[in-house]
Design a protein around this motif. Structure first.
Motif, PDB file in Angstrom:
ATOM      1  N   ALA A 317      33.310  41.235  35.049  1.00  9.89           N
ATOM      2  CA  ALA A 317      34.641  41.687  35.456  1.00  9.89           C
ATOM      3  C   ALA A 317      35.486  40.534  35.989  1.00  9.89           C
ATOM      4  O   ALA A 317      36.694  40.445  35.722  1.00  9.89           O
ATOM      5  N   MET A 318      34.863  39.618  36.741  1.00  9.74           N
ATOM      6  CA  MET A 318      35.596  38.455  37.259  1.00  9.74           C
ATOM      7  C   MET A 318      36.035  37.535  36.120  1.00  9.74           C
ATOM      8  O   MET A 318      37.148  36.992  36.136  1.00  9.74           O
ATOM      9  N   GLN A 320      36.740  38.457  33.075  1.00 15.63           N
ATOM     10  CA  GLN A 320      37.844  39.113  32.380  1.00 15.63           C
ATOM     11  C   GLN A 320      39.138  39.030  33.195  1.00 15.63           C
ATOM     12  O   GLN A 320      40.208  38.741  32.649  1.00 15.63           O
ATOM     13  N   ARG A 321      39.029  39.262  34.494  1.00 14.30           N
ATOM     14  CA  ARG A 321      40.227  39.271  35.331  1.00 14.30           C
ATOM     15  C   ARG A 321      40.904  37.910  35.361  1.00 14.30           C
ATOM     16  O   ARG A 321      42.130  37.808  35.337  1.00 14.30           O
ATOM     17  N   TRP A 322      40.102  36.837  35.422  1.00 14.57           N
ATOM     18  CA  TRP A 322      40.664  35.494  35.547  1.00 14.57           C
ATOM     19  C   TRP A 322      40.651  34.736  34.222  1.00 14.57           C
ATOM     20  O   TRP A 322      40.836  33.529  34.201  1.00 14.57           O
ATOM     21  N   GLN A 323      40.447  35.467  33.134  1.00 16.06           N
ATOM     22  CA  GLN A 323      40.590  34.936  31.777  1.00 16.06           C
ATOM     23  C   GLN A 323      39.786  33.645  31.571  1.00 16.06           C
ATOM     24  O   GLN A 323      40.296  32.628  31.086  1.00 16.06           O
TER      25      GLN A 323
END
Length: 492
Positions: A317-318, A320-323
């Motif tokens: 998830a981290m 994905q969130r920070w690309q």
């Protein structure tokens, strides 16, 4: 919940601020059975002074309690045991190394200090293990000795909160001499007002939701109100009980049915907090769960061993969130893990996972800055609410991310945090080999230990094909000269 093989046993030990609780449980298919429970009223938070140092007398009392739990733990595999420390040990972490080392020696397993948010997640996991009804809005509340956790959830947790108010902390602050009300000062009302102030802006947590309480304070109040049975707490009943306790002069004078003597010293403080929650969140009825953090720990442990490790989801998830650039993660990860296999063929799975997670997050800070992305990424990892991770695990990952290149910063080692130079070296070499984000083979490269030093042997043909990488490797050799295990680069 992942499938377990029949009759798998797990142990969870919660080193709380008020009491220590042990749970031995067994899975039979999908069903968890509680085989054995034990607890010791330690009041660890009572032993913290203004500088957050742990009082030696309280420390010895806590260590003596741990001796009682050891026979249960020593019968289980290490990966079927989890010992967690909550608010009091979070507060004392900087000065509790000696206590934690002694505790580990007694128990034969590490103690993990977890954040308040991770505590809330585990409480939610445990309470939901006992809920058979379909998902609906719920508010879960746990009042501990040092902190209070609140979770707003439906199918999954939507909001997790950890507040610095607990029955031991408030007893020490408002009822230190046992006095409840005298003359113009009513300590019960003061404690209640302080708790309500902490709950500001959290009124939505219980809005249109089923409210479920767990923990010793909630169960103690429930027994007093329900003839010794653990049953729902109603608003009118707790209002009346709060008035009765507030009218007493001293804790010793409380004549309440089914109040256990070991709970008496912290009962007034716990009730003040619970009644403040009822008032501030406008709760009319609270169900009481038999499950809590210990059951959550057991389910989390079973998940780790059967393909449901929450930590993998958190890292994903981290990313994905920070690309995070997944191709670069793959390149660096493949190379670093192969180098680790050369260096330590029997490397434990835990170390391989830690290295993999650090690589997956090593460019986290690039989403916000280029010049200081290592520092920012390390800060984000260390201070983020990372579900499934202990505080020491986050500190390890932050250390690796911070030191992925450049000068190696010397860490302040303490209990639970002793950085592994093997992981750091493999991460740094993987980052160097793919610095230009190109694919490169490890054919012709070998990493090994030679005495007290690392030896990186690279074929001359490989170096000639990548002159910029060769220069970076020689620079890396210089960075390791001041380390306990220096690096020797050998071109052949």
């Amino acid at each position: 919940m992942p499938m377990q093989t029949p009759t798998e046993r797990y142990a969870a030990l919660d080193l709380g601020s008020n009491s220590f609780h042990l749970l031995l449980a067994e899975f039979r298919g999908q069903r968890m059975l509680r085989l054995h429970t034990d607890h010791a009223m330690v009041r660890l938070a009572e032993g913290l002074d203004a500088k957050r140092h742990l009082d030696p007398v309280i420390s010895e009392r806590a260590l003596a309690a741990l001796q009682r739990f050891r026979p249960v733990l020593e019968k289980l595999p290490a990966d079927h045991i989890r010992v967690v420390g909550t608010k009091a040990l979070r507060a004392a972490a900087a000065s509790a190394d000696t206590f934690l080392e002694k505790a580990e020696s007694i128990l034969g397993t590490p103690v993990e200090i977890i954040s308040g948010i991770e505590e809330a997640r585990l409480i939610y996991t445990g309470v939901m293990a006992a809920a058979d009804e379909p998902p609906r809005p719920r508010c879960i509340i746990d009042i501990g000795g040092g902190s209070t956790e609140l979770v707003r959830a439906s199918e999954t947790p939507e909001q997790l909160q950890s507040l610095y108010l607990g029955c031991v902390v408030y007893s020490k602050r408002y009822f230190a001499d046992g006095i409840i009300g005298r003359c113009t000062v009513n300590h019960f009302h003061r404690a209640q007002r302080a708790a309500r102030a902490k709950l500001q802006e959290l009124q939505h947590m219980a809005a249109e939701a089923e409210v479920i309480g767990c923990s010793g304070t909630v169960k103690a109040v429930s027994r007093v109100l329900n003839g010794g049975e653990v049953a729902d707490i109603k608003r009118g009943d707790i209002d009346q009980l709060a008035s009765t306790v507030a009218a007493a002069e001293h804790i010793a004078e409380l004549d309440l049915p089914h109040l256990e003597e070991e709970r008496r010293p912290v009962f007034a403080a716990g009730l003040a907090i619970l009644h403040a929650i009822f008032c501030e969140l406008d709760i009319q009825r609270m169900a009481v769960s038999p499950y809590g953090i210990r059951e959550g720990i057991v389910h989390d442990l079973a998940g780790r061993l059967h393909g449901g490790d929450r930590r993998f989801e958190t890292v994903r998830a981290m990313m994905q969130r920070w690309q995070v650039h997944t191709n670069q993660v793959r390149r660096v990860s493949d190379t670093a893990l192969k180098l680790l296999q050369q260096l330590r063929p029997t490397c434990p799975l835990e170390d391989r996972q830690r290295l993999r997670w650090a690589i997956q997050l090593h460019e986290l800070g690039l989403a916000l800055t280029h010049s200081n992305f290592r520092k920012l990424g390390a800060y984000m990892i260390k201070h983020a609410d990372m579900a499934g991770f202990s505080k020491s695990e986050q500190e390890h990952l932050a250390y690796l991310v911070r030191n992925q290149r450049g000068r190696i910063k010397k860490p302040r080692e303490h209990y639970g945090f002793h950085p592994n130079p093997d992981l750091l070296l493999c991460l740094r070499l993987g980052c160097i080999i793919h610095r230009d984000r190109s694919e490169r083979s490890l054919r012709g490269i070998n990493l090994a230990r030679q005495g007290d030093a690392y030896r990186l042997q690279v074929e001359r043909q490989w170096l000639d094909a990548s002159p910029a990488i060769e220069e970076l490797l020689y620079q890396e050799e210089q960075h390791w000269q001041s380390q306990p295990h220096p690096l020797r680069l050998l071109a052949v």
